[in-house]
Design a protein around this motif. Sequence first.
Motif, PDB file in Angstrom:
ATOM      1  N   PHE A 292       0.813  -1.221   0.000  1.00  0.00           N
ATOM      2  CA  PHE A 292       0.000   0.000   0.000  1.00  0.00           C
ATOM      3  C   PHE A 292       0.853   1.280   0.000  1.00  0.00           C
ATOM      4  O   PHE A 292       0.308   2.377   0.067  1.00  0.00           O
ATOM      5  N   SER A 293       2.162   1.123  -0.039  1.00  0.00           N
ATOM      6  CA  SER A 293       3.062   2.297  -0.020  1.00  0.00           C
ATOM      7  C   SER A 293       3.287   2.810  -1.451  1.00  0.00           C
ATOM      8  O   SER A 293       4.398   2.728  -2.011  1.00  0.00           O
ATOM      9  N   LYS A 294       2.215   3.291  -2.023  1.00  0.00           N
ATOM     10  CA  LYS A 294       2.267   3.804  -3.390  1.00  0.00           C
ATOM     11  C   LYS A 294       1.091   4.763  -3.578  1.00  0.00           C
ATOM     12  O   LYS A 294       0.171   4.776  -2.748  1.00  0.00           O
ATOM     13  N   PRO A 295       1.114   5.548  -4.610  1.00  0.00           N
ATOM     14  CA  PRO A 295      -0.026   6.448  -4.858  1.00  0.00           C
ATOM     15  C   PRO A 295      -1.335   5.658  -4.964  1.00  0.00           C
ATOM     16  O   PRO A 295      -1.394   4.636  -5.668  1.00  0.00           O
ATOM     17  N   GLY A 296      -2.331   6.094  -4.242  1.00  0.00           N
ATOM     18  CA  GLY A 296      -3.620   5.392  -4.221  1.00  0.00           C
ATOM     19  C   GLY A 296      -3.653   4.236  -3.239  1.00  0.00           C
ATOM     20  O   GLY A 296      -4.674   3.562  -3.060  1.00  0.00           O
ATOM     21  N   GLY A 297      -2.506   4.008  -2.554  1.00  0.00           N
ATOM     22  CA  GLY A 297      -2.403   2.874  -1.620  1.00  0.00           C
ATOM     23  C   GLY A 297      -3.304   3.028  -0.394  1.00  0.00           C
ATOM     24  O   GLY A 297      -3.828   2.044   0.133  1.00  0.00           O
ATOM     25  N   TYR A 298      -3.449   4.272   0.067  1.00  0.00           N
ATOM     26  CA  TYR A 298      -4.262   4.503   1.271  1.00  0.00           C
ATOM     27  C   TYR A 298      -5.710   4.056   1.049  1.00  0.00           C
ATOM     28  O   TYR A 298      -6.295   3.324   1.873  1.00  0.00           O
ATOM     29  N   LEU A 299      -6.309   4.514  -0.042  1.00  0.00           N
ATOM     30  CA  LEU A 299      -7.710   4.162  -0.318  1.00  0.00           C
ATOM     31  C   LEU A 299      -7.856   2.659  -0.547  1.00  0.00           C
ATOM     32  O   LEU A 299      -8.869   2.047  -0.137  1.00  0.00           O
ATOM     33  N   LEU A 300      -6.847   2.060  -1.151  1.00  0.00           N
ATOM     34  CA  LEU A 300      -6.857   0.602  -1.331  1.00  0.00           C
ATOM     35  C   LEU A 300      -6.821  -0.113   0.029  1.00  0.00           C
ATOM     36  O   LEU A 300      -7.529  -1.106   0.251  1.00  0.00           O
ATOM     37  N   PHE A 301      -5.996   0.448   0.934  1.00  0.00           N
ATOM     38  CA  PHE A 301      -5.890  -0.111   2.300  1.00  0.00           C
ATOM     39  C   PHE A 301      -7.234   0.004   3.022  1.00  0.00           C
ATOM     40  O   PHE A 301      -7.701  -0.962   3.662  1.00  0.00           O
ATOM     41  N   ILE A 302      -7.855   1.183   2.929  1.00  0.00           N
ATOM     42  CA  ILE A 302      -9.147   1.406   3.592  1.00  0.00           C
ATOM     43  C   ILE A 302     -10.210   0.471   3.033  1.00  0.00           C
ATOM     44  O   ILE A 302     -11.023  -0.109   3.772  1.00  0.00           O
ATOM     45  N   GLN A 303     -10.205   0.294   1.741  1.00  0.00           N
ATOM     46  CA  GLN A 303     -11.171  -0.598   1.088  1.00  0.00           C
ATOM     47  C   GLN A 303     -10.984  -2.042   1.559  1.00  0.00           C
ATOM     48  O   GLN A 303     -11.954  -2.737   1.889  1.00  0.00           O
ATOM     49  N   LYS A 304      -9.711  -2.467   1.577  1.00  0.00           N
ATOM     50  CA  LYS A 304      -9.409  -3.837   2.011  1.00  0.00           C
ATOM     51  C   LYS A 304      -9.786  -4.044   3.482  1.00  0.00           C
ATOM     52  O   LYS A 304     -10.365  -5.078   3.859  1.00  0.00           O
ATOM     53  N   LYS A 305      -9.497  -3.031   4.288  1.00  0.00           N
ATOM     54  CA  LYS A 305      -9.815  -3.114   5.727  1.00  0.00           C
ATOM     55  C   LYS A 305     -11.330  -3.243   5.922  1.00  0.00           C
ATOM     56  O   LYS A 305     -11.807  -4.017   6.762  1.00  0.00           O
ATOM     57  N   GLN A 306     -12.123  -2.482   5.158  1.00  0.00           N
ATOM     58  CA  GLN A 306     -13.576  -2.516   5.273  1.00  0.00           C
ATOM     59  C   GLN A 306     -14.124  -3.883   4.856  1.00  0.00           C
ATOM     60  O   GLN A 306     -15.041  -4.423   5.493  1.00  0.00           O
ATOM     61  N   GLU A 307     -13.522  -4.456   3.821  1.00  0.00           N
ATOM     62  CA  GLU A 307     -13.935  -5.789   3.376  1.00  0.00           C
ATOM     63  C   GLU A 307     -13.710  -6.830   4.476  1.00  0.00           C
ATOM     64  O   GLU A 307     -14.549  -7.700   4.732  1.00  0.00           O
ATOM     65  N   LEU A 308     -12.551  -6.708   5.124  1.00  0.00           N
ATOM     66  CA  LEU A 308     -12.230  -7.658   6.199  1.00  0.00           C
ATOM     67  C   LEU A 308     -13.119  -7.442   7.427  1.00  0.00           C
ATOM     68  O   LEU A 308     -13.488  -8.403   8.119  1.00  0.00           O
ATOM     69  N   LYS A 309     -13.448  -6.172   7.697  1.00  0.00           N
ATOM     70  CA  LYS A 309     -14.392  -5.880   8.799  1.00  0.00           C
ATOM     71  C   LYS A 309     -15.743  -6.536   8.536  1.00  0.00           C
ATOM     72  O   LYS A 309     -16.345  -7.149   9.425  1.00  0.00           O
ATOM     73  N   ASN A 310     -16.198  -6.397   7.295  1.00  0.00           N
ATOM     74  CA  ASN A 310     -17.480  -7.016   6.929  1.00  0.00           C
ATOM     75  C   ASN A 310     -17.423  -8.532   7.096  1.00  0.00           C
ATOM     76  O   ASN A 310     -18.392  -9.160   7.546  1.00  0.00           O
ATOM     77  N   LYS A 311     -16.276  -9.097   6.697  1.00  0.00           N
ATOM     78  CA  LYS A 311     -16.093 -10.541   6.848  1.00  0.00           C
ATOM     79  C   LYS A 311     -16.145 -10.932   8.335  1.00  0.00           C
ATOM     80  O   LYS A 311     -16.749 -11.957   8.709  1.00  0.00           O
ATOM     81  N   TYR A 312     -15.538 -10.121   9.194  1.00  0.00           N
ATOM     82  CA  TYR A 312     -15.538 -10.346  10.649  1.00  0.00           C
ATOM     83  C   TYR A 312     -16.963 -10.314  11.201  1.00  0.00           C
ATOM     84  O   TYR A 312     -17.375 -11.174  11.970  1.00  0.00           O
ATOM     85  N   TYR A 313     -17.722  -9.294  10.776  1.00  0.00           N
ATOM     86  CA  TYR A 313     -19.083  -9.138  11.296  1.00  0.00           C
ATOM     87  C   TYR A 313     -20.017 -10.266  10.842  1.00  0.00           C
ATOM     88  O   TYR A 313     -21.013 -10.555  11.495  1.00  0.00           O
ATOM     89  N   GLN A 314     -19.693 -10.894   9.724  1.00  0.00           N
ATOM     90  CA  GLN A 314     -20.555 -11.963   9.216  1.00  0.00           C
ATOM     91  C   GLN A 314     -20.407 -13.274   9.986  1.00  0.00           C
ATOM     92  O   GLN A 314     -21.267 -14.142   9.911  1.00  0.00           O
ATOM     93  N   VAL A 315     -19.312 -13.424  10.737  1.00  0.00           N
ATOM     94  CA  VAL A 315     -19.105 -14.656  11.518  1.00  0.00           C
ATOM     95  C   VAL A 315     -20.048 -14.645  12.720  1.00  0.00           C
ATOM     96  O   VAL A 315     -20.055 -13.689  13.498  1.00  0.00           O
TER      97      VAL A 315
END
Length: 512
Positions: A346-369
């Motif tokens: 994620f240490s590249k241009p646009g990496g932050y938003l990619l990180f946030i998107q990935k984090k949100q996906e994993l949060k959703n996965k956590y909440y579904q358990v």
Amino acid sequence: MWCVPHPNMPNHTLVLLDTEGLGDVEKGDNQNDSWIFALAILLSSTFIYNSMGTINQQAMDQLHYVTELTDRIRAKSSPGNSEVDDSADFVSFFPAFVWTLRDFSLELEANGQPITADEYLELSLKLKKGTDQKTKSFNEPRLCIRKFFPQKKCFIFDRPAQRKNLIRLEQLQEGELNPEFVEQAAEFCSYIFSHSKPKTLSGDIAVNGPRLEILVLNYVNAISSGDLPCMENAVLALAQIENTAAVQKAIAHYDQQMSQKVQLPTETLQELLDLHRASEKEAIKVFMKSSFKDVDQKFQKELGDKLQAKQDDYYKQNIKASMDYCEALIQDIFHPLEEDVKQGIFSKPGGYLLFIQKKQELKNKYYQVPRKGIEAEETIKKYLESKEDVADALLRTDQSLTEKEKEIEVERVKAESAEAANKMLEEMQKKNEQMMEQKEKSYQEHVKQLTEKMEKDRAQLLAEQERTIALKLTEQKQLLKEGFENESKKLLKEIQDIKRRNSATGPRCIIL
């Protein structure tokens, strides 16, 4: 002592207690005989007094122990404010009195008419009028038998065999015994088997083997220490032991119920509280069924404290189970993201938003358990807070974002964090409300079951007192009919005292 299965009553044991003979001149200890007599009275539900020949004055004189019972037994530990003698309560817990007359040779008749053995006993217990000492001595044992014992019965027995065979009586076959004696013995046994009631204490407390042991020890220890055996004290000592066991039994039942029903972590706090409440209700029932004479609800309070401690312990276990599970789940779900951060994905241009998107996906996965438990929000919140530095660093170094966009993102993160904090606060308040509500429901359940038990106990007490009043009224009317007004008035006073106590056993304040 002989203990045999009761021939007529299933699940009951017939306990036969035989005492040494009374009035043995070689022993020269009347005190010993008096205590044996008193102990036999206290322990039996049917008291059988065995004597030779007819009921004459000599037989009555030998039964003088009955007149000493007021100096040998106490019904209550303290006399209270009543003007009535403590012995007025004897009839409420004394056994039935059966007088057996061996080698009886008299014809059972009165005024030329045949009479029964019971009528013979009734005539023998009639009082004489007069105030001199001789008349008082004549009346005293008869009056005690009439007043103290709730039922009275008499059996007569012919000589069991011819005189020459008496010395080997125990070796004789039934066919060699006097047929009339065999018939009389069969009638006597039949009566005892069918009419003897199970031994009970005040409050209709049935005496079983362990309780009989406690009673014997209590009475004998009281006698040995120079005190008087007291029915009230014996019941309270018994209650102390059994109520302690009732608390343990109730807690064991609660543990069994919870271990079968609870699977930690529970999805919600309410699920755990509902399981606790159901098990608590059953545990209180177990306690109520096994306990009695719980003065000031001492043992019920102890049970309540133990159940509260059990709930608190389950609450802590539930938190830990949820936390352990969520931490392991987070580690499993977010581990690839952490590895990507380390690899610089994620240490590249646009990496932050990619990180946030990935984090949100994993949060959703956590909440579904499912079944993460009550610490699901708190655990994920703490984890995400611990990774805020990573997100901040990626935001600062992401060259594709303008300063304005970065400021907006910082504010968004702050707002998201504040919302999460508010959500946690609301969750905590909800938990506190649920715990307080459970405490109130627990209290109400204790009060409900205690009230039901107290009403049942009061109805039982009133029924006992009504039986006692009925017995005393019958005797009072008989004394009045025979012309003994003073004795009749004494019994009336005793009846009034019982009725006064009845009115004093109304609804009571329940404090737990």
